[in-house]
Design a protein around this motif. Sequence first.
Motif, mmCIF file in Angstrom:
data_model
loop_
_atom_site.group_PDB
_atom_site.id
_atom_site.type_symbol
_atom_site.label_atom_id
_atom_site.label_comp_id
_atom_site.label_asym_id
_atom_site.label_seq_id
_atom_site.Cartn_x
_atom_site.Cartn_y
_atom_site.Cartn_z
ATOM 1 N N THR A 239 31.940 36.311 30.780
ATOM 2 C CA THR A 239 33.152 36.810 30.119
ATOM 3 C C THR A 239 32.847 37.491 28.791
ATOM 4 O O THR A 239 33.534 38.439 28.411
ATOM 5 N N ASN A 240 31.830 37.021 28.067
ATOM 6 C CA ASN A 240 31.493 37.661 26.786
ATOM 7 C C ASN A 240 31.040 39.102 26.989
ATOM 8 O O ASN A 240 31.462 40.010 26.264
ATOM 9 N N SER A 241 30.175 39.335 27.977
ATOM 10 C CA SER A 241 29.712 40.700 28.238
ATOM 11 C C SER A 241 30.821 41.574 28.818
ATOM 12 O O SER A 241 30.875 42.774 28.548
ATOM 13 N N LEU A 242 31.698 40.977 29.602
ATOM 14 C CA LEU A 242 32.823 41.746 30.135
ATOM 15 C C LEU A 242 33.733 42.228 29.012
ATOM 16 O O LEU A 242 34.302 43.324 29.077
ATOM 17 N N ARG A 243 33.867 41.421 27.956
ATOM 18 C CA ARG A 243 34.662 41.850 26.799
ATOM 19 C C ARG A 243 34.010 43.035 26.087
ATOM 20 O O ARG A 243 34.700 43.911 25.567
ATOM 21 N N VAL A 244 32.687 43.083 26.084
ATOM 22 C CA VAL A 244 31.982 44.199 25.447
ATOM 23 C C VAL A 244 32.315 45.511 26.148
ATOM 24 O O VAL A 244 32.709 46.492 25.497
ATOM 25 N N VAL A 245 32.190 45.543 27.469
ATOM 26 C CA VAL A 245 32.459 46.800 28.185
ATOM 27 C C VAL A 245 33.942 47.147 28.136
ATOM 28 O O VAL A 245 34.319 48.320 28.116
ATOM 29 N N GLU A 246 34.802 46.113 28.090
ATOM 30 C CA GLU A 246 36.245 46.364 27.979
ATOM 31 C C GLU A 246 36.567 47.045 26.649
ATOM 32 O O GLU A 246 37.303 48.037 26.608
ATOM 33 N N LYS A 247 36.021 46.513 25.570
ATOM 34 C CA LYS A 247 36.300 47.067 24.244
ATOM 35 C C LYS A 247 35.780 48.497 24.099
ATOM 36 O O LYS A 247 36.331 49.286 23.333
ATOM 37 N N LEU A 248 34.713 48.818 24.830
ATOM 38 C CA LEU A 248 34.136 50.160 24.767
ATOM 39 C C LEU A 248 34.754 51.109 25.788
ATOM 40 O O LEU A 248 34.388 52.280 25.851
ATOM 41 N N GLY A 249 35.683 50.591 26.590
ATOM 42 C CA GLY A 249 36.403 51.440 27.538
ATOM 43 C C GLY A 249 35.575 51.935 28.705
ATOM 44 O O GLY A 249 35.872 53.000 29.259
ATOM 45 N N LEU A 250 34.559 51.160 29.113
ATOM 46 C CA LEU A 250 33.751 51.566 30.265
ATOM 47 C C LEU A 250 34.468 51.183 31.560
ATOM 48 O O LEU A 250 35.046 50.098 31.663
ATOM 49 N N GLU A 251 34.424 52.070 32.522
ATOM 50 C CA GLU A 251 35.091 51.852 33.801
ATOM 51 C C GLU A 251 34.144 51.181 34.797
ATOM 52 O O GLU A 251 32.953 51.479 34.832
ATOM 53 N N GLN A 252 34.697 50.260 35.602
ATOM 54 C CA GLN A 252 33.892 49.697 36.677
ATOM 55 C C GLN A 252 33.763 50.737 37.779
ATOM 56 O O GLN A 252 34.752 51.302 38.240
ATOM 57 N N VAL A 253 32.513 50.982 38.193
ATOM 58 C CA VAL A 253 32.258 52.003 39.211
ATOM 59 C C VAL A 253 31.681 51.417 40.497
ATOM 60 O O VAL A 253 31.474 52.141 41.469
ATOM 61 N N GLY A 254 31.406 50.098 40.469
ATOM 62 C CA GLY A 254 30.858 49.510 41.676
ATOM 63 C C GLY A 254 30.682 48.012 41.557
ATOM 64 O O GLY A 254 30.909 47.418 40.496
ATOM 65 N N TYR A 255 30.306 47.410 42.662
ATOM 66 C CA TYR A 255 30.037 45.968 42.726
ATOM 67 C C TYR A 255 28.788 45.775 43.572
ATOM 68 O O TYR A 255 28.704 46.297 44.686
ATOM 69 N N ALA A 256 27.818 45.055 43.024
ATOM 70 C CA ALA A 256 26.522 44.895 43.702
ATOM 71 C C ALA A 256 26.271 43.427 44.037
ATOM 72 O O ALA A 256 25.908 42.638 43.161
ATOM 73 N N PRO A 257 26.447 43.026 45.290
ATOM 74 C CA PRO A 257 26.151 41.644 45.681
ATOM 75 C C PRO A 257 24.661 41.333 45.553
ATOM 76 O O PRO A 257 23.818 42.160 45.892
ATOM 77 N N ARG A 258 24.358 40.141 45.044
ATOM 78 C CA ARG A 258 22.972 39.662 44.924
ATOM 79 C C ARG A 258 22.061 40.731 44.302
ATOM 80 O O ARG A 258 20.976 41.018 44.794
ATOM 81 N N PHE A 259 22.505 41.271 43.182
ATOM 82 C CA PHE A 259 21.865 42.436 42.564
ATOM 83 C C PHE A 259 20.592 42.090 41.795
ATOM 84 O O PHE A 259 19.577 42.771 41.914
ATOM 85 N N LEU A 260 20.641 41.028 40.982
ATOM 86 C CA LEU A 260 19.487 40.643 40.164
ATOM 87 C C LEU A 260 19.262 39.141 40.246
ATOM 88 O O LEU A 260 20.206 38.360 40.436
ATOM 89 N N HIS A 261 17.989 38.749 40.076
ATOM 90 C CA HIS A 261 17.643 37.336 40.062
ATOM 91 C C HIS A 261 17.851 36.818 38.642
ATOM 92 O O HIS A 261 17.097 37.137 37.732
ATOM 93 N N ILE A 262 18.903 36.018 38.474
ATOM 94 C CA ILE A 262 19.299 35.507 37.158
ATOM 95 C C ILE A 262 19.432 33.999 37.230
ATOM 96 O O ILE A 262 20.039 33.465 38.168
ATOM 97 N N ASP A 263 18.863 33.301 36.259
ATOM 98 C CA ASP A 263 19.005 31.845 36.174
ATOM 99 C C ASP A 263 18.695 31.175 37.518
ATOM 100 O O ASP A 263 19.408 30.281 37.961
ATOM 101 N N GLY A 264 17.643 31.649 38.191
ATOM 102 C CA GLY A 264 17.147 30.972 39.370
ATOM 103 C C GLY A 264 17.725 31.359 40.714
ATOM 104 O O GLY A 264 17.394 30.746 41.734
ATOM 105 N N ALA A 265 18.597 32.384 40.751
ATOM 106 C CA ALA A 265 19.178 32.786 42.040
ATOM 107 C C ALA A 265 19.589 34.251 41.982
ATOM 108 O O ALA A 265 19.750 34.828 40.903
#
Length: 202
Positions: free
Chosen positions: A147-173
């Motif tokens: 949620t913290n990072s989502l607030r960053v892109v929201e405040k900067l007015g960046l548009e969501q352009v896609g959704y990537a399932p299982r995109f990066l290995h983060i925190d062990g998965a």
Amino acid sequence: MSSAPGWPARLESAGVAVRSLRRSDADEWQAVRARNHDWLRPWDATVPPGAAPRPSSYGVVTRSLLHQAKRGQCLPFVIEVDGRFVGQVTVSNVARGSAQWGSIGYWLSADVAGRGIAPRAVGMVIDHCLGPVGLHRIEICVRPENTNSLRVVEKLGLEQVGYAPRFLHIDGAWRDHRIFAVTAEEAPEGVLVRLQTHQSHQ
């Protein structure tokens, strides 16, 4: 001397400074990362089983980043507040040719979170990339739970352009990510202007 456009650089706005990473940042980097281990762990990249281990020492990582920066392949920045190291913004995967784009990742120390520092730092770097660096598009990939990072892109007015399932290995998965982007045409005056507008409406 580097011939990469827009590197090295120092950017400042409203008490927040973003500057090129240095090898001499090692002690501060290690201290800040140690203090923030639990805060950052859920969002840190990890190595999937069977992959080569990532370099663990600051010196090895920094040498690689600075070598890439000189070649224009990445731009590793430090975030400072009152001259103190409080986080990083890194532009990676810079592609030239017909693409002219890069991807931004960032982290911030917990003790300065919630003060608008991350949006301002990321906004400065985006404007720098779409300006002096000469890129056409900047992408930011965020876990839906962050949620913290989502607030960053929201405040900067960046548009969501896609959704990537299982995109990066983060925190062990392997983790899903929402993909946000902005092009030079979409922000002719820069994204920091959007941040000011967002703040004025609060």
